[in-house]
Design a protein around this motif. Structure first.
Motif, short mmCIF file in Angstrom:
data_model
loop_
_atom_site.label_atom_id
_atom_site.label_comp_id
_atom_site.label_asym_id
_atom_site.label_seq_id
_atom_site.Cartn_x
_atom_site.Cartn_y
_atom_site.Cartn_z
N LYS A 198 -38.56 -14.34 -14.20
CA LYS A 198 -39.24 -13.09 -14.57
C LYS A 198 -38.27 -12.03 -15.07
CE LYS A 198 -41.53 -12.66 -10.63
NZ LYS A 198 -42.49 -12.11 -9.63
N GLY A 199 -37.03 -12.11 -14.61
CA GLY A 199 -36.05 -11.10 -15.01
C GLY A 199 -35.26 -11.44 -16.25
N SER A 200 -35.59 -12.54 -16.91
CA SER A 200 -34.84 -12.97 -18.08
C SER A 200 -35.75 -13.07 -19.29
CB SER A 200 -34.19 -14.33 -17.81
OG SER A 200 -33.58 -14.83 -18.98
N SER A 201 -35.22 -12.72 -20.43
CA SER A 201 -35.97 -12.86 -21.68
C SER A 201 -35.78 -14.24 -22.29
CB SER A 201 -35.52 -11.79 -22.69
OG SER A 201 -34.12 -11.91 -22.94
N ASP A 202 -34.84 -15.01 -21.74
CA ASP A 202 -34.55 -16.36 -22.23
C ASP A 202 -35.45 -17.35 -21.51
OD1 ASP A 202 -33.42 -18.59 -23.32
OD2 ASP A 202 -31.65 -18.59 -22.00
N ARG A 203 -36.28 -18.07 -22.27
CA ARG A 203 -37.16 -19.07 -21.67
C ARG A 203 -36.35 -20.26 -21.20
NH1 ARG A 203 -40.02 -21.45 -25.13
NH2 ARG A 203 -41.73 -22.24 -23.89
N LEU A 204 -36.41 -20.53 -19.91
CA LEU A 204 -35.67 -21.62 -19.30
C LEU A 204 -36.45 -22.93 -19.43
CD1 LEU A 204 -33.09 -22.11 -17.53
CD2 LEU A 204 -34.56 -21.77 -15.53
N CYS A 205 -35.76 -24.01 -19.74
CA CYS A 205 -36.38 -25.34 -19.75
C CYS A 205 -35.92 -26.07 -18.49
CB CYS A 205 -35.98 -26.12 -21.00
SG CYS A 205 -36.76 -27.76 -21.08
N ILE A 206 -36.88 -26.40 -17.63
CA ILE A 206 -36.59 -27.01 -16.34
C ILE A 206 -36.92 -28.50 -16.39
CG2 ILE A 206 -37.16 -27.01 -13.88
CD1 ILE A 206 -38.07 -24.06 -14.29
#
Length: 345
Positions: A252-260
């Motif tokens: 929620k605190g990042s603008s970078d979409r993480l791929c899990i």
């Protein structure tokens, strides 16, 4: 009502106990057909039910396959069990099931119980482990399996050989290309995802998990991407859920979409379930992929990207089906790793 005995059948048929046993327990040494028919008629009249253990001794075969899984409630293991059951049916055998906690010590107890019941073969499904806490259990399991094979038993193991087992005969491993398939998944995800990658894995030393982590990292390297961060947790849905809770604020605190990448589907389901109450939506805020393509995914939303494994075929091969092809897999990219467009946000 007390069950009739073999002695009563022999007395009614006018034959010796040994003759009645040869007829009813399936011995290769059988008397003349008129005598055999007399014994069968006496058994029918008395309602005699043959003793399974006596039949096993007479035939040198119990008609049983022992199956050891970590958790039969896990759809991965239940699909493999279905394959073992289908192979057993074709062989006119029955399956005995032991659902363990996944430790080699528990698996050893299950193998010993199956051996005591003269199971014709034993199938072991579940990741092998070289963790320090499993060292003694591995040694005991290997010794039990070696003893079973020396006595004529057959063992099928899914994935990797049992650590320390030395049996040269009656032992086969169903190889699953976890590393290669995980590499393929990483390469395909890297082609459409520009952000960072993160792996949610099982405990270090768990072969299946480690293979998939190693493969995924290799796939990222081949695609010219940096290595993914690795979070270690339980190799189950609960482990995925805990990892998802820990990641929620970070996402929620990042603008970078993480791929899990979760190294199995149930972990991926756990991750997604943990993120949703925190207001993190897949694939809007992060993307998730799993591995195995378990049947449960048919009803899971968003549709989960994963690696499809023919789990029932794995069970058939482990149970000795000669007609099943070697195991391969296929990357399946679905909604959970799509890049959302503005209209979908």
């Amino acid at each position: 009502m007390a069950a009739s005995t073999l002695s009563e059948v022999a007395r009614l048929a006018g034959v010796s106990l040994a003759t009645a046993s040869r007829v009813l327990n399936g011995s290769s040494r059988k008397p003349a057909e008129d005598i055999a028919e007399r014994v069968r008629e006496a058994a029918d009249k008395l309602g005699y039910v043959p003793n399974a253990q006596a039949q096993a001794l007479a035939k040198s075969s119990s008609g049983l396959i022992g199956l050891v899984v970590h958790d039969i409630a896990d759809p991965y293991f239940s699909a493999i069990a279905r394959g073992v059951q289908e192979a057993a049916r074709q062989q006119n055998r029955m399956v005995l099931l032991a659902s363990t906690t996944g430790t080699p010590a528990d698996e050893k107890e299950a193998v010993a119980a199956f051996a005591a019941r003269r199971a014709d073969s034993i199938v072991i499904a579940g990741s092998r482990s070289v963790r320090e806490e499993d060292k003694q259990g591995n040694a005991e399991l290997a010794a039990e399996l070696d003893r079973y094979c020396r006595n004529g038993g057959h063992v099928g193991v899914v994935g990797h050989p049992v650590v320390g087992a030395t049996a040269a005969e009656g032992y086969h491993v169903v190889e699953v290309p976890n590393e290669e398939l995980a590499a393929g998944l990483a390469e395909q995800l890297a082609a459409s995802h520009n952000g960072a990658f993160l792996i949610i894995a099982g405990p270090e030393g768990l072969y299946t998990s480690d293979d998939r982590v190693r493969g995924f990292q290799r796939g990222l390297a081949d695609a010219g991407r940096p290595a993914a961060e690795v979070i270690r947790t339980g190799f189950n849905r609960a482990g995925g859920f805990e990892a998802g809770k820990a990641l929620a604020e970070r996402i929620k605190g990042s603008s970078d979409r993480l791929c899990i990448f979760a190294v199995n589907d149930v972990m991926a389901i756990g991750v997604t379930a943990a993120l949703r109450p925190e207001g993190v939506w897949i694939p809007r805020d992060a993307t998730v992929a799993g591995f195995d393509d378990i049947e449960t995914l048919r009803d899971f939303r968003p549709a989960l990207s994963t690696v499809h494994l023919p789990l029932e075929d794995i069970g058939r091969l482990a149970a000795g089906d000669p007609d099943t092809a070697p195991i391969s897999g296929t990357v399946k990219l679905r909604r959970s790793t799509e890049t959302p467009v503005e209209s979908q946000l």
